[in-house]
Design a protein around this motif. Sequence first.
Motif, PDB file in Angstrom:
ATOM      1  N   LEU A 112       0.822  -1.209   0.000  1.00 45.88           N
ATOM      2  CA  LEU A 112       0.000   0.000   0.000  1.00 45.88           C
ATOM      3  C   LEU A 112       0.859   1.264   0.000  1.00 45.88           C
ATOM      4  CD1 LEU A 112      -2.806  -1.047   2.504  1.00 45.88           C
ATOM      5  CD2 LEU A 112      -2.914  -0.972   0.005  1.00 45.88           C
ATOM      6  N   ALA A 113       2.036   1.185   0.634  1.00 49.18           N
ATOM      7  CA  ALA A 113       2.935   2.337   0.639  1.00 49.18           C
ATOM      8  C   ALA A 113       3.682   2.501  -0.675  1.00 49.18           C
ATOM      9  CB  ALA A 113       3.935   2.212   1.785  1.00 49.18           C
ATOM     10  N   GLY A 114       3.615   1.519  -1.547  1.00 46.67           N
ATOM     11  CA  GLY A 114       4.272   1.604  -2.843  1.00 46.67           C
ATOM     12  C   GLY A 114       5.750   1.299  -2.810  1.00 46.67           C
ATOM     13  N   GLY A 115       6.222   0.675  -1.750  1.00 42.47           N
ATOM     14  CA  GLY A 115       7.647   0.367  -1.659  1.00 42.47           C
ATOM     15  C   GLY A 115       7.998  -1.042  -2.040  1.00 42.47           C
ATOM     16  N   LEU A 116       7.062  -1.788  -2.640  1.00 43.08           N
ATOM     17  CA  LEU A 116       7.304  -3.189  -2.985  1.00 43.08           C
ATOM     18  C   LEU A 116       6.762  -3.436  -4.379  1.00 43.08           C
ATOM     19  CD1 LEU A 116       8.552  -5.654  -1.533  1.00 43.08           C
ATOM     20  CD2 LEU A 116       6.235  -6.363  -0.965  1.00 43.08           C
TER      21      LEU A 116
END
Length: 208
Positions: A112-116
């Motif tokens: 959800l944080a966009g780091g993966l």
Amino acid sequence: MASTVVDPRTTGVPPSTARRQPPVAVLAAGGIAGLEAVALVAGALTGLDGLLLSPLRPSGAVVALVLVALAAWVVLCAGSGALLVDGSGRRLYTGVATGELVLVGGLLLLALAGGLPAPTALPLPALVLLLLGVPVGKLLLAGAPTVLAWVAAGPRAPSTRPEPACARPALQAATLVTIGLVLCALALTTPLDGGGTDVPATVGSSQP
């Protein structure tokens, strides 16, 4: 009228030996744990192959740490399922499922944080939510009433097979005597090479 039901408490047989087959919920929980262990091994082989061949290849220490973590995960999955089916306990099973739930929840937060990045064509949040079904299903099965009753009854006693009846001492003695006589007969009837040794001819001896 005499009752045909045998009570283990009156016969002196422990309750664990009176059980015949684990309940369906126990078998399903053990099967999920076994399939998850096999899927982890298959996924590890595929993922590590691509990881080692990628340009951004990690260091050897990172690869070794990942391998150890995956091996421990596989062993814990398979071992917890086996312990549950045996009736030895469900604490390890629920602990592994809870750890998997926390891990998938962390991956969901990273997604959800966009780091993966997404490893498949599916969006990563949808993939993580799909993976949540495995630990949630394991926890639901581990809390089923039949599973609780199975674990409360204790581990199953190992099945004992009746030992084969010992042969008669007279037959054993006759067999040994027969073997001994056969060996003695072979030793007495085997011809020995008693011929004289060939004397090598000297240099000066004449040949006929």
